[in-house]
Design a protein around this motif. Structure first.
Motif, mmCIF file in Angstrom:
data_model
loop_
_atom_site.group_PDB
_atom_site.id
_atom_site.type_symbol
_atom_site.label_atom_id
_atom_site.label_comp_id
_atom_site.label_asym_id
_atom_site.label_seq_id
_atom_site.Cartn_x
_atom_site.Cartn_y
_atom_site.Cartn_z
ATOM 1 N N VAL A 8 0.859 -1.186 0.000
ATOM 2 C CA VAL A 8 0.000 0.000 0.000
ATOM 3 C C VAL A 8 0.894 1.234 0.000
ATOM 4 N N ALA A 9 0.715 2.081 -0.981
ATOM 5 C CA ALA A 9 1.462 3.345 -1.025
ATOM 6 C C ALA A 9 0.759 4.385 -0.168
ATOM 7 N N ALA A 10 1.521 5.045 0.682
ATOM 8 C CA ALA A 10 1.005 6.210 1.403
ATOM 9 C C ALA A 10 1.134 7.397 0.457
ATOM 10 N N GLY A 11 0.072 7.666 -0.282
ATOM 11 C CA GLY A 11 0.144 8.600 -1.393
ATOM 12 C C GLY A 11 0.458 10.030 -0.994
ATOM 13 N N VAL A 12 1.174 10.706 -1.885
ATOM 14 C CA VAL A 12 1.504 12.121 -1.728
ATOM 15 C C VAL A 12 0.376 12.953 -2.337
ATOM 16 N N THR A 13 0.072 14.083 -1.723
ATOM 17 C CA THR A 13 -0.993 14.957 -2.216
ATOM 18 C C THR A 13 -0.394 16.140 -2.979
ATOM 19 N N PRO A 14 -0.725 16.293 -4.257
ATOM 20 C CA PRO A 14 -0.233 17.463 -5.004
ATOM 21 C C PRO A 14 -1.121 18.681 -4.755
ATOM 22 N N LEU A 34 -1.546 2.321 -8.553
ATOM 23 C CA LEU A 34 -2.207 1.023 -8.729
ATOM 24 C C LEU A 34 -1.678 0.322 -9.970
ATOM 25 N N ARG A 35 -1.420 1.072 -11.033
ATOM 26 C CA ARG A 35 -0.855 0.471 -12.249
ATOM 27 C C ARG A 35 0.557 -0.044 -12.020
ATOM 28 N N SER A 36 1.273 0.577 -11.091
ATOM 29 C CA SER A 36 2.670 0.199 -10.840
ATOM 30 C C SER A 36 2.804 -0.999 -9.920
ATOM 31 N N GLY A 37 1.683 -1.572 -9.495
ATOM 32 C CA GLY A 37 1.740 -2.796 -8.714
ATOM 33 C C GLY A 37 1.233 -2.694 -7.296
ATOM 34 N N CYS A 38 0.835 -1.507 -6.865
ATOM 35 C CA CYS A 38 0.313 -1.384 -5.500
ATOM 36 C C CYS A 38 -1.027 -2.107 -5.390
ATOM 37 N N THR A 213 7.573 5.729 0.784
ATOM 38 C CA THR A 213 8.515 5.612 -0.321
ATOM 39 C C THR A 213 8.013 4.687 -1.424
ATOM 40 N N VAL A 214 6.924 3.962 -1.178
ATOM 41 C CA VAL A 214 6.315 3.158 -2.241
ATOM 42 C C VAL A 214 5.790 4.059 -3.360
ATOM 43 N N ASN A 215 5.623 5.363 -3.118
ATOM 44 C CA ASN A 215 5.331 6.289 -4.212
ATOM 45 C C ASN A 215 6.354 6.148 -5.334
ATOM 46 N N LEU A 216 7.567 5.707 -4.983
ATOM 47 C CA LEU A 216 8.640 5.551 -5.962
ATOM 48 C C LEU A 216 9.070 4.100 -6.155
ATOM 49 N N THR A 217 8.989 3.306 -5.123
ATOM 50 C CA THR A 217 9.515 1.935 -5.182
ATOM 51 C C THR A 217 8.435 0.900 -5.480
ATOM 52 N N ALA A 218 7.251 1.328 -5.896
ATOM 53 C CA ALA A 218 6.122 0.408 -6.053
ATOM 54 C C ALA A 218 6.435 -0.835 -6.879
ATOM 55 N N PRO A 219 7.079 -0.725 -8.054
ATOM 56 C CA PRO A 219 7.311 -1.952 -8.836
ATOM 57 C C PRO A 219 8.183 -2.968 -8.101
ATOM 58 N N LEU A 220 9.188 -2.487 -7.393
ATOM 59 C CA LEU A 220 10.081 -3.398 -6.673
ATOM 60 C C LEU A 220 9.378 -4.009 -5.468
ATOM 61 N N ALA A 221 8.636 -3.191 -4.717
ATOM 62 C CA ALA A 221 7.888 -3.716 -3.574
ATOM 63 C C ALA A 221 6.847 -4.734 -4.034
ATOM 64 N N ALA A 222 6.170 -4.448 -5.155
ATOM 65 C CA ALA A 222 5.172 -5.377 -5.680
ATOM 66 C C ALA A 222 5.827 -6.688 -6.108
ATOM 67 N N ALA A 223 7.040 -6.623 -6.622
ATOM 68 C CA ALA A 223 7.743 -7.841 -7.020
ATOM 69 C C ALA A 223 8.089 -8.695 -5.808
ATOM 70 N N VAL A 224 8.449 -8.043 -4.694
ATOM 71 C CA VAL A 224 8.699 -8.796 -3.458
ATOM 72 C C VAL A 224 7.422 -9.498 -3.020
ATOM 73 N N ARG A 225 6.321 -8.749 -3.015
ATOM 74 C CA ARG A 225 5.054 -9.333 -2.574
ATOM 75 C C ARG A 225 4.598 -10.477 -3.472
ATOM 76 N N SER A 226 4.634 -10.283 -4.783
ATOM 77 C CA SER A 226 4.153 -11.332 -5.692
ATOM 78 C C SER A 226 5.079 -12.542 -5.680
ATOM 79 N N GLY A 227 6.395 -12.291 -5.587
ATOM 80 C CA GLY A 227 7.332 -13.409 -5.511
ATOM 81 C C GLY A 227 7.152 -14.203 -4.230
ATOM 82 N N TRP A 228 6.945 -13.503 -3.134
ATOM 83 C CA TRP A 228 6.722 -14.180 -1.851
ATOM 84 C C TRP A 228 5.457 -15.025 -1.915
ATOM 85 N N GLN A 229 4.403 -14.482 -2.505
ATOM 86 C CA GLN A 229 3.158 -15.230 -2.618
ATOM 87 C C GLN A 229 3.328 -16.484 -3.462
#
Length: 315
Positions: A8-14, A34-38, A213-229
């Protein structure tokens, strides 16, 4: 339904230059996460400067995000407010829109709040919202609030409202605390406050992470989650994810994220904050450029797609 487990990304507000929420960019950024894997996005949390926004501003901004076509069940809304009626109103409105949950810190504007005071706040919130669809996530961040959401409070809430108290975000940064929460509250979704602990909390039976920081690292974090699953060895992914978090967190978090998002998207709209944060750009953040390069290099090394430059959001 509760919030999806995972990343889950703690989203930044513009914001616009006049300080108002840039709603089109806000909706597009949420969609891009969400498109980046969150699995979900937290709106108006600490990273989203939520407590610098009125309840009405947050309620109004939530509407077009949902209307943007985003599944509301994948949104967690920070409804924390110092005025209790605002907390109730915003929680009720978010729940009515079908969001996956609301994230609520304990009351922290009164010195030395007792467990009884923390429990009363959550208890009366559930009662006054009066909606069986409410999914409440407690926000344990004592370094920020100075108030704990104790195990005693969580136990009493779980017993009183088993269908509505859904989980807890543990931003204490103390792994012993997070690790103990998971087996002690197996029916609650326990999220760590950093992707640095993503693999460990999944191993411990927790839900995942809710991280700035998942605002930036989402693809890598999602890969950890999906690989773990999938039962894969995700050690190398996690070993590269943790330092990225640490590098970014070595700077003031919200200004650093907004500066990096502005650079990566080419949109100066990201360079607006609300007081008491500093005005941007800030010369002290000039040394962020190597982190930007490291992020792209790390994603490329794992054959992950670098998050695309965000398209211009309509004015």
């Amino acid at each position: 339904m509760s919030l999806p487990r995972g990343v889950v990304a703690a989203g930044v507000t513009p914001f616009r230059a006049d300080g108002s929420i840039h709603v089109p960019l806000f909706a597009e950024h949420t969609a891009s996460l969400l498109r980046s894997g969150c699995d979900a996005v937290l709106l108006f949390g600490t990273t989203g400067e939520g407590l610098s926004l009125t309840a009405e501003e947050r309620r109004v901004a939530l509407e077009p995000v949902v209307d943007h076509g985003l599944p509301p069940g994948r949104l967690l809304v920070g409804t924390g407010s110092l005025a209790f009626p605002d907390l109730v109103e915003l929680t009720r409105a978010a729940t009515a829109r079908g969001v996956g949950g609301v994230l609520v810190p304990p009351p922290f504007h009164i010195k030395a709040v007792s467990d009884a005071g923390v429990y009363r706040t959550y208890d009366e919130l559930v009662q006054r919202v009066g909606d069986a669809d409410l999914r409440l996530y407690a926000y344990h961040f004592p370094q920020l609030t100075g108030v704990e959401v104790s195990f005693t409070v969580l136990e009493e809430l779980r017993r009183a409202y088993p269908g509505q108290v859904a989980g807890v975000k543990d931003s204490s940064g103390e792994w012993d605390h997070t690790e103990t929460l998971c087996p002690q509250f197996p029916d609650l979704d326990v999220y760590a406050g950093t992707e640095r602990l993503l693999r460990p909390i999944l191993d411990a039976g927790g839900a995942g992470c809710i991280s700035a920081t998942v605002n930036l690292t989402a693809p890598l974090a999602a890969a950890v989650r999906s690989g773990w699953q999938a039962g894969d060895d995700v050690a190398a992914l996690q070993d590269d994810l943790a330092p990225l978090r640490a590098h970014i967190a070595s700077f003031p978090m919200i200004p650093a994220l907004k500066t990096l998002l502005a650079h990566r998207s080419g949109r100066d709209d990201w360079l607006h904050t609300r007081p008491p944060l500093p005005s941007l750009p800030d010369p002290s953040l000039d040394s962020l450029a190597p982190i930007d390069r490291l992020l792209d290099e790390t994603l490329a090394a794992h054959d992950l797609r670098t998050p695309a430059r965000e398209p211009d959001a309509p004015e």
